[in-house]
Write an enzyme that holds these catalytic residues in place. Structure first.
Site, PDB file in Angstrom:
ATOM      1  N   SER A  96     -12.478  23.250  38.804  1.00 39.48           N
ATOM      2  CA  SER A  96     -11.022  23.377  38.744  1.00 39.48           C
ATOM      3  C   SER A  96     -10.403  23.267  40.130  1.00 39.48           C
ATOM      4  CB  SER A  96     -10.633  24.740  38.172  1.00 39.48           C
ATOM      5  OG  SER A  96     -11.285  24.978  36.954  1.00 39.48           O
TER       6      SER A  96
HETATM    7  N1  SAH Z   1     -15.416  27.596  36.338  1.00 42.90           N
HETATM    8  C1  SAH Z   1     -15.996  26.307  36.604  1.00 42.90           C
HETATM    9  C2  SAH Z   1     -15.321  25.190  35.837  1.00 42.90           C
HETATM   10  C3  SAH Z   1     -16.131  24.916  34.662  1.00 42.90           C
HETATM   11  S1  SAH Z   1     -15.813  23.495  33.705  1.00 42.90           S
HETATM   12  C4  SAH Z   1     -16.038  26.006  38.055  1.00 42.90           C
HETATM   13  O1  SAH Z   1     -15.538  26.783  38.884  1.00 42.90           O
HETATM   14  O2  SAH Z   1     -16.645  24.993  38.377  1.00 42.90           O
HETATM   15  C5  SAH Z   1     -16.080  24.241  32.119  1.00 42.90           C
HETATM   16  C6  SAH Z   1     -17.500  24.651  31.822  1.00 42.90           C
HETATM   17  O3  SAH Z   1     -17.479  25.298  30.540  1.00 42.90           O
HETATM   18  C7  SAH Z   1     -18.468  23.474  31.680  1.00 42.90           C
HETATM   19  O4  SAH Z   1     -19.547  23.648  32.551  1.00 42.90           O
HETATM   20  C8  SAH Z   1     -18.904  23.519  30.208  1.00 42.90           C
HETATM   21  O5  SAH Z   1     -20.246  23.148  29.994  1.00 42.90           O
HETATM   22  C9  SAH Z   1     -18.681  24.996  29.886  1.00 42.90           C
HETATM   23  N2  SAH Z   1     -18.533  25.324  28.462  1.00 42.90           N
HETATM   24  C10 SAH Z   1     -17.899  24.615  27.486  1.00 42.90           C
HETATM   25  N3  SAH Z   1     -17.984  25.251  26.297  1.00 42.90           N
HETATM   26  C11 SAH Z   1     -18.691  26.406  26.518  1.00 42.90           C
HETATM   27  C12 SAH Z   1     -19.115  27.491  25.693  1.00 42.90           C
HETATM   28  N4  SAH Z   1     -18.843  27.548  24.391  1.00 42.90           N
HETATM   29  N5  SAH Z   1     -19.800  28.501  26.273  1.00 42.90           N
HETATM   30  C13 SAH Z   1     -20.110  28.479  27.594  1.00 42.90           C
HETATM   31  N6  SAH Z   1     -19.740  27.483  28.426  1.00 42.90           N
HETATM   32  C14 SAH Z   1     -19.043  26.452  27.897  1.00 42.90           C
END
Ligand code: SAH
Length: 225
Positions: A74
């Protein structure tokens, strides 16, 4: 495989990134971030360690960047806004926080730097491994990283003072509401094509819901692999 930096390059890059990071924090302040805990955490976490080497020079721009497997890190302003909203009103420490969607681990790192006890769930094992390596490189090894589907939260470690979701859900997962402490806050993007951040507060009168900024997150998916 991205090339490794030499020790000298590390030192030089470290100095440059400290300055660039200060400029990033100045910009965050101009955009309305004011919680000193959040500004300090954003200044301290070396964001370039959480993105691919090839993108490291863009690590401090206010943009989201790809982290592989179709996922993104993000933009700094979003990380700062969400962290600030989560901590707002908490004067006795950041408390126990559950993060859904570890991704590269940057948001996890920022939460750790605010003094929170952090549990973070990621559904993709490869991404979780990468997050573990990134956090180790940043010398932040005290988060509990869990491989699983965040829809179900983490009952074993509940209740949480705060829950932060960094993937967009279609609905508020009921398990998360149940695992939120009384007085706790939850911040998450909700929607599909059109998404907004929502701030939810668990009060004795029920769940209070506030719609905040429009955002663009990857979707919260079901299951894990
Ligand atoms: N907070 C992160 C941004 C993550 S992007 C950062 O600082 O980089 C969103 C993430 O959510 C992805 O890695 C994706 O695989 C994960 N995600 C999507 N659905 C999910 C679920 N049901 N449970 C856990 N993680 C999930």
């Amino acid at each position: 495989m991205a090339a490794k930096l030499t020790q000298d390059e590390h030192l030089t890059y470290g100095m440059i990134s400290a300055r660039t990071r200060q400029r990033m924090v100045d910009r965050l302040r101009e955009k309305g971030i004011s919680d000193p805990r959040v500004l300090r955490a954003m200044r301290e976490v070396p964001r370039h360690l959480f993105v691919d080497q090839a993108l490291a020079t863009r690590a401090y721009d206010d943009v989201s960047l790809p982290i592989g497997h179709g996922q993104t890190i993000s933009q700094p302003l979003t990380v700062a806004r969400m962290t600030e909203a989560l901590l707002d009103g908490r004067t006795t420490g950041a408390g126990r926080i559950l993060e859904i969607g570890t991704g590269c681990g940057y948001q996890t790192a920022v939460l750790l730097k605010t003094g929170a006890e952090v549990f973070s769930i990621e559904r993709l094992a490869n991404i979780l491994d990468q997050a573990r390596q990134n956090l180790r490189a940043a010398k932040l090894t005290h988060a509990r990283l869990v491989h699983g589907d965040g829809h179900f939260g983490l009952a074993a470690a509940a209740p949480f003072d705060g829950i932060i979701m960094t993937a967009a859900a279609r609905h508020i997962p009921q398990a998360l509401v149940e695992q939120l402490a009384e007085g706790g806050r939850m911040i998450m993007p909700i929607g599909e094509e059109e998404q907004h951040l929502w701030l939810l507060e668990k009060t004795p009168q029920g769940l209070q819901k506030n719609r905040l900024d429009p955002v663009k997150f990857v979707p919260l998916l079901s299951g894990y692999d």
